[in-house]
Design a protein around this motif. Structure first.
Motif, PDB file in Angstrom:
ATOM      1  N   MET A 512       0.523  -1.181   0.283  1.00  0.00           N
ATOM      2  CA  MET A 512      -0.099   0.372   0.019  1.00  0.00           C
ATOM      3  C   MET A 512       1.118   0.974   0.013  1.00  0.00           C
ATOM      4  SD  MET A 512      -3.085  -0.881   2.557  1.00  0.00           S
ATOM      5  CE  MET A 512      -3.553   0.826   2.883  1.00  0.00           C
ATOM      6  N   LEU A 513       1.835   1.343   0.551  1.00  0.00           N
ATOM      7  CA  LEU A 513       3.285   2.596   0.915  1.00  0.00           C
ATOM      8  C   LEU A 513       4.158   2.412  -0.531  1.00  0.00           C
ATOM      9  CD1 LEU A 513       4.073   1.990   4.534  1.00  0.00           C
ATOM     10  CD2 LEU A 513       2.638   3.550   3.630  1.00  0.00           C
ATOM     11  N   GLY A 514       3.549   1.064  -1.648  1.00  0.00           N
ATOM     12  CA  GLY A 514       4.290   1.794  -3.184  1.00  0.00           C
ATOM     13  C   GLY A 514       5.871   0.943  -3.172  1.00  0.00           C
ATOM     14  N   CYS A 515       6.456  -0.312  -2.082  1.00  0.00           N
ATOM     15  CA  CYS A 515       6.631  -1.306  -1.237  1.00  0.00           C
ATOM     16  C   CYS A 515       6.879  -2.528  -2.453  1.00  0.00           C
ATOM     17  CB  CYS A 515       7.067  -1.040  -0.526  1.00  0.00           C
ATOM     18  SG  CYS A 515       8.404   0.114   0.574  1.00  0.00           S
ATOM     19  N   THR A 516       7.484  -3.129  -2.492  1.00  0.00           N
ATOM     20  CA  THR A 516       6.923  -4.422  -2.404  1.00  0.00           C
ATOM     21  C   THR A 516       7.076  -5.592  -1.635  1.00  0.00           C
ATOM     22  OG1 THR A 516       7.866  -4.727  -4.680  1.00  0.00           O
ATOM     23  CG2 THR A 516       7.998  -6.980  -3.833  1.00  0.00           C
ATOM     24  N   GLY A 517       5.528  -6.857  -1.201  1.00  0.00           N
ATOM     25  CA  GLY A 517       5.957  -7.068  -0.352  1.00  0.00           C
ATOM     26  C   GLY A 517       5.746  -8.398  -0.721  1.00  0.00           C
ATOM     27  N   ILE A 518       6.323  -8.845   0.815  1.00  0.00           N
ATOM     28  CA  ILE A 518       6.899 -10.556   0.102  1.00  0.00           C
ATOM     29  C   ILE A 518       6.568 -11.337   2.167  1.00  0.00           C
ATOM     30  CG2 ILE A 518       8.328 -12.821  -0.729  1.00  0.00           C
ATOM     31  CD1 ILE A 518      10.270 -10.489  -1.723  1.00  0.00           C
ATOM     32  N   SER A 519       5.387 -12.634   1.755  1.00  0.00           N
ATOM     33  CA  SER A 519       5.292 -12.910   2.572  1.00  0.00           C
ATOM     34  C   SER A 519       5.804 -14.147   3.336  1.00  0.00           C
ATOM     35  CB  SER A 519       3.067 -12.385   3.037  1.00  0.00           C
ATOM     36  OG  SER A 519       3.145 -13.628   4.247  1.00  0.00           O
ATOM     37  N   VAL A 520       5.885 -14.716   4.075  1.00  0.00           N
ATOM     38  CA  VAL A 520       6.303 -16.110   3.937  1.00  0.00           C
ATOM     39  C   VAL A 520       6.006 -16.995   5.176  1.00  0.00           C
ATOM     40  CG1 VAL A 520       8.355 -17.416   4.395  1.00  0.00           C
ATOM     41  CG2 VAL A 520       8.889 -15.363   3.116  1.00  0.00           C
ATOM     42  N   ASP A 521       5.461 -17.805   5.084  1.00  0.00           N
ATOM     43  CA  ASP A 521       4.587 -18.824   6.013  1.00  0.00           C
ATOM     44  C   ASP A 521       5.817 -19.698   6.031  1.00  0.00           C
ATOM     45  OD1 ASP A 521       3.413 -20.025   4.529  1.00  0.00           O
ATOM     46  OD2 ASP A 521       1.521 -18.775   5.128  1.00  0.00           O
ATOM     47  N   TRP A 530      14.215 -15.102   0.650  1.00  0.00           N
ATOM     48  CA  TRP A 530      15.366 -13.257   0.493  1.00  0.00           C
ATOM     49  C   TRP A 530      16.206 -13.607  -0.848  1.00  0.00           C
ATOM     50  CZ3 TRP A 530      16.853 -10.852   3.856  1.00  0.00           C
ATOM     51  CH2 TRP A 530      16.787 -11.263   5.259  1.00  0.00           C
ATOM     52  N   GLU A 531      16.764 -14.549  -2.243  1.00  0.00           N
ATOM     53  CA  GLU A 531      16.500 -14.041  -3.554  1.00  0.00           C
ATOM     54  C   GLU A 531      15.863 -13.810  -4.537  1.00  0.00           C
ATOM     55  OE1 GLU A 531      18.013 -17.205  -6.989  1.00  0.00           O
ATOM     56  OE2 GLU A 531      16.890 -18.199  -5.765  1.00  0.00           O
ATOM     57  N   ARG A 532      14.677 -13.691  -3.454  1.00  0.00           N
ATOM     58  CA  ARG A 532      13.910 -12.657  -4.762  1.00  0.00           C
ATOM     59  C   ARG A 532      13.640 -11.162  -4.321  1.00  0.00           C
ATOM     60  NH1 ARG A 532       8.156 -13.213  -3.740  1.00  0.00           N
ATOM     61  NH2 ARG A 532       8.043 -11.800  -5.180  1.00  0.00           N
ATOM     62  N   ALA A 533      14.009 -10.978  -2.240  1.00  0.00           N
ATOM     63  CA  ALA A 533      13.868  -9.849  -1.947  1.00  0.00           C
ATOM     64  C   ALA A 533      15.425  -9.399  -2.483  1.00  0.00           C
ATOM     65  CB  ALA A 533      14.132  -9.501  -0.416  1.00  0.00           C
ATOM     66  N   LEU A 534      16.558  -9.487  -2.219  1.00  0.00           N
ATOM     67  CA  LEU A 534      17.442  -9.185  -2.646  1.00  0.00           C
ATOM     68  C   LEU A 534      17.807  -9.048  -3.778  1.00  0.00           C
ATOM     69  CD1 LEU A 534      19.689 -12.017  -0.109  1.00  0.00           C
ATOM     70  CD2 LEU A 534      19.091  -9.495   0.030  1.00  0.00           C
ATOM     71  N   ASN A 535      17.535  -9.122  -4.620  1.00  0.00           N
ATOM     72  CA  ASN A 535      17.458  -9.314  -6.091  1.00  0.00           C
ATOM     73  C   ASN A 535      16.421  -7.890  -6.660  1.00  0.00           C
ATOM     74  OD1 ASN A 535      20.038 -10.916  -7.611  1.00  0.00           O
ATOM     75  ND2 ASN A 535      19.104 -12.141  -6.320  1.00  0.00           N
ATOM     76  N   HIS A 536      15.821  -7.702  -6.314  1.00  0.00           N
ATOM     77  CA  HIS A 536      14.763  -7.038  -6.645  1.00  0.00           C
ATOM     78  C   HIS A 536      14.941  -5.400  -6.642  1.00  0.00           C
ATOM     79  CE1 HIS A 536      10.642  -6.117  -7.499  1.00  0.00           C
ATOM     80  NE2 HIS A 536      10.486  -4.450  -6.314  1.00  0.00           N
ATOM     81  N   PRO A 537      14.517  -4.794  -7.537  1.00  0.00           N
ATOM     82  CA  PRO A 537      14.718  -3.021  -7.803  1.00  0.00           C
ATOM     83  C   PRO A 537      14.048  -1.855  -7.029  1.00  0.00           C
ATOM     84  CG  PRO A 537      13.959  -3.469  -9.562  1.00  0.00           C
ATOM     85  CD  PRO A 537      14.166  -5.149  -8.000  1.00  0.00           C
ATOM     86  N   GLY A 538      14.867  -1.808  -5.856  1.00  0.00           N
ATOM     87  CA  GLY A 538      13.590  -1.131  -4.947  1.00  0.00           C
ATOM     88  C   GLY A 538      13.120  -1.396  -3.809  1.00  0.00           C
TER      89      GLY A 538
END
Length: 604
Positions: A512-521, A530-538
């Motif tokens: 909602m704030l414009g970031c990318t959100g990734i949920s893990v359970d 982690w691979e997605r997050a560390l390689n995502h632009p922004g």
């Protein structure tokens, strides 16, 4: 048009090389804000969401850049909000300058709106230098002294400028009675070293030691090569205070890791068994984790004489720059021929990392928080900067995170305040926009102020040449560190009304704030997340649903702590059975035989 006082303030900051001022506007600094506009936003005004965040960002900028951090706030409430961040700088010995507005001089003393006695407010946090400027001629000397003293004393300083003065014409001090001039900005870095006789005395102690232990703090950061050389000569192991976690990489086999309540078993046992102790650039406060008094002959190196001998009775105190002092000490030390002490330390360190891996890979409900950091360690990008918040997640940062050569990390060390992790990450990005930054944050800290500060990250993300900015949230719906402290220190069960947090989706809120959100359970998804997050632009928020019952109790827990925890369970802890099972599984991993075959009974 004549130069106003606000214009001169920014001019002087530019002359000092200041490129960023972290702050939040208000009418008490309108003259300064208008000057930023006339100056083409040089230095850059970095707008935080709250003045406390601005002070944290200035502190982190100073920690990671080695330069003075600068922050600004309006009078009254804005000034008050700065305090927590400035105390963080004070307690961690970080140079930060705060420029603060004040009620117009004509209204002072009249109970005017937002009038606060700022001299009284700041006199403790800025005890090294606090000045209120009431005429323009004071400015050069006040600003220069604030910056010079912040650098020299490694402390926060404060300059107060009334709002009406900021808009007056600037006039320089003259060569006359009761006016004080200043000198052009300069940044001399003078390294000091102790006398030769003191160095020789220290060398004799180190040469005579058979079981040498070194404790390195943040003051040893520029002495990495010298620390490694001295550890090799003496056969010592090196433990790291929490603020010194990035002083040496964790893949060195004789680096025992963190020390203290958040520390490792190898650090605990090394201090328990050593006969010689060298403390370099550390003010580690918990003396119970150092050798028994009188057990070890001790030496301490620090550039601040007031820090010497505070935590352990030292035989030789060396006042000086850590890098230069060690460089002059090393040639005087005799190389240890018996390497059995070093071999023992390396065996225990190897076993420790095996234990950490087994503990991290244990099943939990739903995700083991130790595994969150363990998986990050395997994927950390080169030159990464990691910031941490205060809470149970700090345990996993301290024990499980394996930093490699060239990586940096920090957190609110001595103040240990919640809510610093995300603004620290932002400050780190302004210090090093070319480096990836990861923040490890508990959900309590994220609700406290981390979510709002994501807006600051989104606003300035285009200025960062490296786009990696990841906030990992340990989502357990519990103020977990305090919950465990209630159990282990007070024998009290978890008190739901104070400890449980409202449940929200941090990934969805981030989106909602414009970031990318990734949920893990699911723990099986962690590595890929982690691979997605560390390689995502922004900016990315990694929302990991963690088990709150994985115990952060130190591996060297005292009997009193175990007894208190048992009492808490028996008194009706709300998740007692799961807590007991998870704790027993975790502790049992310390007794599994070492895969390396170098088991020396370090877990017994």
């Amino acid at each position: 048009m004549a130069q106003q006082v606000g214009d001169y303030v920014l001019q002087r900051l530019r002359e000092w090389g200041v490129e960023h001022v972290f702050g939040y506007p208000g009418d008490g600094i309108n003259g300064l804000v208008a000057a930023f506009g006339r100056a083409g936003n040089r230095p850059e005004f970095v707008q935080a969401r709250h003045e406390e965040m601005a002070a944290f960002e200035a502190t982190a900028f100073a920690k990671f850049s080695g330069e003075v951090g600068v922050c600004t706030a309006t009078s009254g409430p804005g000034a008050i909000h700065l305090l927590n961040g400035l105390y963080d700088a004070k307690l961690d010995h970080v140079p930060v300058v705060a420029i603060v507005g004040q009620t117009a001089r004509s209204a002072m003393g009249g109970s005017y709106q937002q009038e606060v006695d700022l001299q009284s407010l700041f006199k403790d946090v800025a005890n090294e230098y606090l000045a209120e400027v009431n005429v323009a001629e004071q400015l050069p000397n006040a600003l220069d002294r604030a910056i010079r003293i912040a650098r020299a004393r490694r402390s926060p300083t404060v300059v107060i400028i009334p709002s009406d003065l900021q808009e007056e014409t600037y006039t320089a001090p003259e060569h006359e009675f009761k006016q004080v001039p200043s000198s052009p900005p300069a940044d001399p870095h003078s390294a000091t070293t102790p006398a030769k006789s003191e160095l020789q005395a220290a060398a004799e102690i180190l040469s005579a030691g058979q079981r040498v232990a070194i404790l390195a703090g943040q003051g040893a950061r520029d002495a990495r090569a010298e620390l490694m050389q001295l550890a090799d000569i003496t056969g010592a192991g090196v433990a790291k205070a929490l603020l010194g976690k990035d002083v040496l990489p964790d893949d060195l086999p004789w680096v025992t890791g963190s020390i203290g309540l958040l520390g490792t078993r190898p650090s605990y046992e090394m201090m328990r068994d050593c006969d010689t102790l060298l403390i370099v650039g550390s003010n580690f406060p918990y003396s119970q984790f150092l050798p028994e008094f009188g057990q070890a002959r001790a030496i301490q190196i620090d550039c601040d004489a007031t820090m010497l001998g505070m935590r352990y009775p030292v035989e030789v105190s060396l006042i000086g720059d850590a890098q230069q002092t060690l460089a002059e000490l090393i040639p005087l030390v005799t190389r240890a021929k018996d390497r059995s002490w070093r071999d023992s330390i390396e065996a225990k360190v190897a076993r420790w990392w095996e234990t950490m891996e087994r503990q991290a890979m244990l099943d939990a409900d739903p995700v083991n928080p130790m595994r969150v950091v363990w998986e990050l360690s395997k994927q950390l990008p080169d030159q990464a900067i990691v910031t941490a918040d205060s809470g149970s997640s700090t345990n996993w940062y301290a024990r499980c995170l394996r930093l490699r050569e060239g990586m940096r990390s920090s957190l609110s060390g001595t103040l240990a305040t919640m809510g610093a992790g995300v603004p620290y990450a932002i400050g780190a990005k302004f210090a090093h926009p070319e480096r990836p930054v990861i923040a490890l944050v508990g959900d309590g800290a994220m609700q406290m102020n981390g979510l709002a500060e994501l807006l600051t990250a989104m606003r300035y993300r285009t200025q960062w040449s490296n786009t990696c900015f990841v906030v990992c949230v340990f989502h357990n719906n519990d103020l977990n560190q305090v919950t465990w402290e209630l159990r282990a220190m007070g024998g009290a069960p978890k008190f739901e009304e104070s400890q449980s947090l409202p449940d929200i989706s941090y990934a969805d809120t981030a989106a909602m704030l414009g970031c990318t959100g990734i949920s893990v359970d699911d723990p099986g998804e962690l590595a890929h997340a982690w691979e997605r997050a560390l390689n995502h632009p922004g900016p990315v928020v990694l929302d990991v649903h963690c088990d709150p019952e994985v115990p952060p109790i130190p591996p060297h827990a005292e009997w009193d702590e175990i007894k208190s925890l048992t009492a808490a369970i028996l008194r009706g802890d709300p998740d007692a059975w799961h807590l007991m099972v998870q704790g027993a599984k975790t502790k049992a991993q310390e007794f599994v035989p070492s895969r390396s075959g170098r088991d020396e009974g370090s877990a017994q």
